[in-house]
Design a protein around this motif. Structure first.
Motif, PDB file in Angstrom:
ATOM      1  N   LYS A 276      -0.060  -6.676  -9.529  1.00 48.10           N
ATOM      2  CA  LYS A 276       0.311  -6.748  -8.118  1.00 48.10           C
ATOM      3  C   LYS A 276       0.773  -8.146  -7.735  1.00 48.10           C
ATOM      4  O   LYS A 276       1.724  -8.310  -6.983  1.00 48.10           O
ATOM      5  CB  LYS A 276      -0.881  -6.338  -7.259  1.00 48.10           C
ATOM      6  CG  LYS A 276      -0.494  -5.245  -6.328  1.00 48.10           C
ATOM      7  CD  LYS A 276      -1.615  -4.781  -5.478  1.00 48.10           C
ATOM      8  CE  LYS A 276      -1.784  -3.307  -5.564  1.00 48.10           C
ATOM      9  NZ  LYS A 276      -0.582  -2.505  -5.630  1.00 48.10           N
TER      10      LYS A 276
ATOM     11  N   ASN B 156       8.402  -8.812   7.140  1.00 46.23           N
ATOM     12  CA  ASN B 156       8.186  -8.003   5.923  1.00 46.23           C
ATOM     13  C   ASN B 156       6.706  -7.786   5.650  1.00 46.23           C
ATOM     14  O   ASN B 156       6.334  -6.860   4.944  1.00 46.23           O
ATOM     15  CB  ASN B 156       8.780  -8.693   4.686  1.00 46.23           C
ATOM     16  CG  ASN B 156      10.284  -8.724   4.699  1.00 46.23           C
ATOM     17  OD1 ASN B 156      10.929  -8.019   5.467  1.00 46.23           O
ATOM     18  ND2 ASN B 156      10.857  -9.556   3.856  1.00 46.23           N
ATOM     19  N   TYR B 157       5.877  -8.683   6.158  1.00 46.48           N
ATOM     20  CA  TYR B 157       4.440  -8.612   5.866  1.00 46.48           C
ATOM     21  C   TYR B 157       3.625  -8.096   7.043  1.00 46.48           C
ATOM     22  O   TYR B 157       2.497  -7.661   6.858  1.00 46.48           O
ATOM     23  CB  TYR B 157       3.932  -9.984   5.411  1.00 46.48           C
ATOM     24  CG  TYR B 157       4.514 -10.343   4.069  1.00 46.48           C
ATOM     25  CD1 TYR B 157       3.903  -9.912   2.894  1.00 46.48           C
ATOM     26  CD2 TYR B 157       5.709 -11.044   3.966  1.00 46.48           C
ATOM     27  CE1 TYR B 157       4.458 -10.193   1.653  1.00 46.48           C
ATOM     28  CE2 TYR B 157       6.269 -11.335   2.736  1.00 46.48           C
ATOM     29  CZ  TYR B 157       5.642 -10.904   1.581  1.00 46.48           C
ATOM     30  OH  TYR B 157       6.195 -11.169   0.361  1.00 46.48           O
TER      31      TYR B 157
ATOM     32  N   ALA C   1       7.447 -11.655  -6.990  1.00 46.21           N
ATOM     33  CA  ALA C   1       8.864 -11.346  -7.198  1.00 46.21           C
ATOM     34  C   ALA C   1       9.518 -10.960  -5.872  1.00 46.21           C
ATOM     35  O   ALA C   1      10.605 -11.437  -5.537  1.00 46.21           O
ATOM     36  CB  ALA C   1       9.011 -10.217  -8.210  1.00 46.21           C
ATOM     37  N   SER C   2       8.828 -10.134  -5.104  1.00 40.78           N
ATOM     38  CA  SER C   2       9.346  -9.698  -3.813  1.00 40.78           C
ATOM     39  C   SER C   2       9.478 -10.883  -2.847  1.00 40.78           C
ATOM     40  O   SER C   2      10.482 -11.028  -2.145  1.00 40.78           O
ATOM     41  CB  SER C   2       8.405  -8.641  -3.231  1.00 40.78           C
ATOM     42  OG  SER C   2       8.712  -8.406  -1.884  1.00 40.78           O
TER      43      SER C   2
ATOM     44  N   GLU D 228      12.374 -13.063  -3.802  1.00 41.54           N
ATOM     45  CA  GLU D 228      13.627 -12.377  -3.535  1.00 41.54           C
ATOM     46  C   GLU D 228      13.980 -12.410  -2.042  1.00 41.54           C
ATOM     47  O   GLU D 228      15.140 -12.528  -1.672  1.00 41.54           O
ATOM     48  CB  GLU D 228      13.441 -10.923  -3.979  1.00 41.54           C
ATOM     49  CG  GLU D 228      14.683 -10.115  -4.155  1.00 41.54           C
ATOM     50  CD  GLU D 228      14.309  -8.736  -4.683  1.00 41.54           C
ATOM     51  OE1 GLU D 228      14.512  -7.760  -3.932  1.00 41.54           O
ATOM     52  OE2 GLU D 228      13.787  -8.650  -5.815  1.00 41.54           O
ATOM     53  N   ASN D 229      12.959 -12.295  -1.199  1.00 39.36           N
ATOM     54  CA  ASN D 229      13.200 -12.121   0.240  1.00 39.36           C
ATOM     55  C   ASN D 229      13.155 -13.398   1.072  1.00 39.36           C
ATOM     56  O   ASN D 229      13.545 -13.390   2.221  1.00 39.36           O
ATOM     57  CB  ASN D 229      12.179 -11.130   0.819  1.00 39.36           C
ATOM     58  CG  ASN D 229      12.404  -9.733   0.291  1.00 39.36           C
ATOM     59  OD1 ASN D 229      13.515  -9.226   0.338  1.00 39.36           O
ATOM     60  ND2 ASN D 229      11.358  -9.122  -0.229  1.00 39.36           N
TER      61      ASN D 229
ATOM     62  N   ASP E 219      -0.544   1.070  -0.183  1.00 42.83           N
ATOM     63  CA  ASP E 219       0.760   0.826  -0.813  1.00 42.83           C
ATOM     64  C   ASP E 219       1.157   1.978  -1.734  1.00 42.83           C
ATOM     65  O   ASP E 219       0.433   2.971  -1.863  1.00 42.83           O
ATOM     66  CB  ASP E 219       0.777  -0.532  -1.531  1.00 42.83           C
ATOM     67  CG  ASP E 219      -0.103  -0.565  -2.765  1.00 42.83           C
ATOM     68  OD1 ASP E 219      -0.637   0.485  -3.179  1.00 42.83           O
ATOM     69  OD2 ASP E 219      -0.257  -1.668  -3.328  1.00 42.83           O
TER      70      ASP E 219
ATOM     71  N   GLU F 123       4.289  -8.508  -8.795  1.00 44.99           N
ATOM     72  CA  GLU F 123       5.198  -7.738  -7.936  1.00 44.99           C
ATOM     73  C   GLU F 123       5.399  -8.437  -6.592  1.00 44.99           C
ATOM     74  O   GLU F 123       6.524  -8.567  -6.122  1.00 44.99           O
ATOM     75  CB  GLU F 123       4.631  -6.336  -7.681  1.00 44.99           C
ATOM     76  CG  GLU F 123       4.669  -5.429  -8.888  1.00 44.99           C
ATOM     77  CD  GLU F 123       3.858  -4.149  -8.688  1.00 44.99           C
ATOM     78  OE1 GLU F 123       3.375  -3.895  -7.556  1.00 44.99           O
ATOM     79  OE2 GLU F 123       3.698  -3.407  -9.673  1.00 44.99           O
ATOM     80  N   TYR F 124       4.296  -8.872  -5.992  1.00 45.23           N
ATOM     81  CA  TYR F 124       4.396  -9.515  -4.681  1.00 45.23           C
ATOM     82  C   TYR F 124       5.136 -10.844  -4.767  1.00 45.23           C
ATOM     83  O   TYR F 124       5.908 -11.188  -3.886  1.00 45.23           O
ATOM     84  CB  TYR F 124       3.013  -9.711  -4.055  1.00 45.23           C
ATOM     85  CG  TYR F 124       2.560  -8.517  -3.260  1.00 45.23           C
ATOM     86  CD1 TYR F 124       2.917  -8.367  -1.930  1.00 45.23           C
ATOM     87  CD2 TYR F 124       1.778  -7.527  -3.841  1.00 45.23           C
ATOM     88  CE1 TYR F 124       2.511  -7.269  -1.186  1.00 45.23           C
ATOM     89  CE2 TYR F 124       1.364  -6.415  -3.112  1.00 45.23           C
ATOM     90  CZ  TYR F 124       1.738  -6.289  -1.793  1.00 45.23           C
ATOM     91  OH  TYR F 124       1.343  -5.209  -1.071  1.00 45.23           O
TER      92      TYR F 124
END
Length: 136
Positions: A23, A123-124, A29-30, A33-34, A67, A26-27
């Motif tokens: 996780k 986003n969060y 990377a996100s 990216e954002n 999630d 993943e978080y």
């Protein structure tokens, strides 16, 4: 007194730790990216580490959701002002049930980061906004 010794014996299941590492990737990377180029530099995140516990203990906003993996996610967001710099600190946690404590939930931080980007904040700030502050 009894509670403290019970706390010491709590074991986080290895599979939960594996999930947590996945996780985190993943978080992260996100997040990378954002985030906008004008936001706080990723290299500077460690300068903000002290804000993680402050955010969890006294968040301005708390959001809860489940999630895609079925994990209960709780996001803590707090605004800070430091030397004329205003920023958010966001901490994303997952909750896991602890068998030793009759299914009581433990909060495991997945990622914590500072941001000055309101778009990223959006986003969060998702899920069900929680008014019951969880103190741990």
């Amino acid at each position: 007194e009894v509670e403290e010794s019970a706390q010491d014996e709590v074991q986080i299941p290895p599979e939960a730790l594996e999930d947590l590492e996945l996780k985190k990737s993943e978080y992260l990377a996100s997040l990378l990216e954002n985030r906008s180029d004008s936001d706080i530099a990723f290299e500077d995140f460690t300068k903000y580490d002290e804000y993680m516990s402050l955010t969890i203990e006294d968040a301005d906003e708390v959001y809860a959701m489940v999630d895609e993996a079925g994990d209960k996610v709780r996001t803590y967001i707090k605004s800070f002002k430091n030397n004329d710099e205003a920023f958010y600190y966001v901490v994303v946690c997952i909750t896991i049930a602890l068998k030793e404590l009759d299914g009581q939930e433990a909060l495991l931080p997945v990622i914590g980061f500072p941001s000055t980007d309101h778009e990223l904040y959006k986003n969060y700030a998702v899920g069900e906004r929680s008014s019951d502050m969880i103190k741990n």
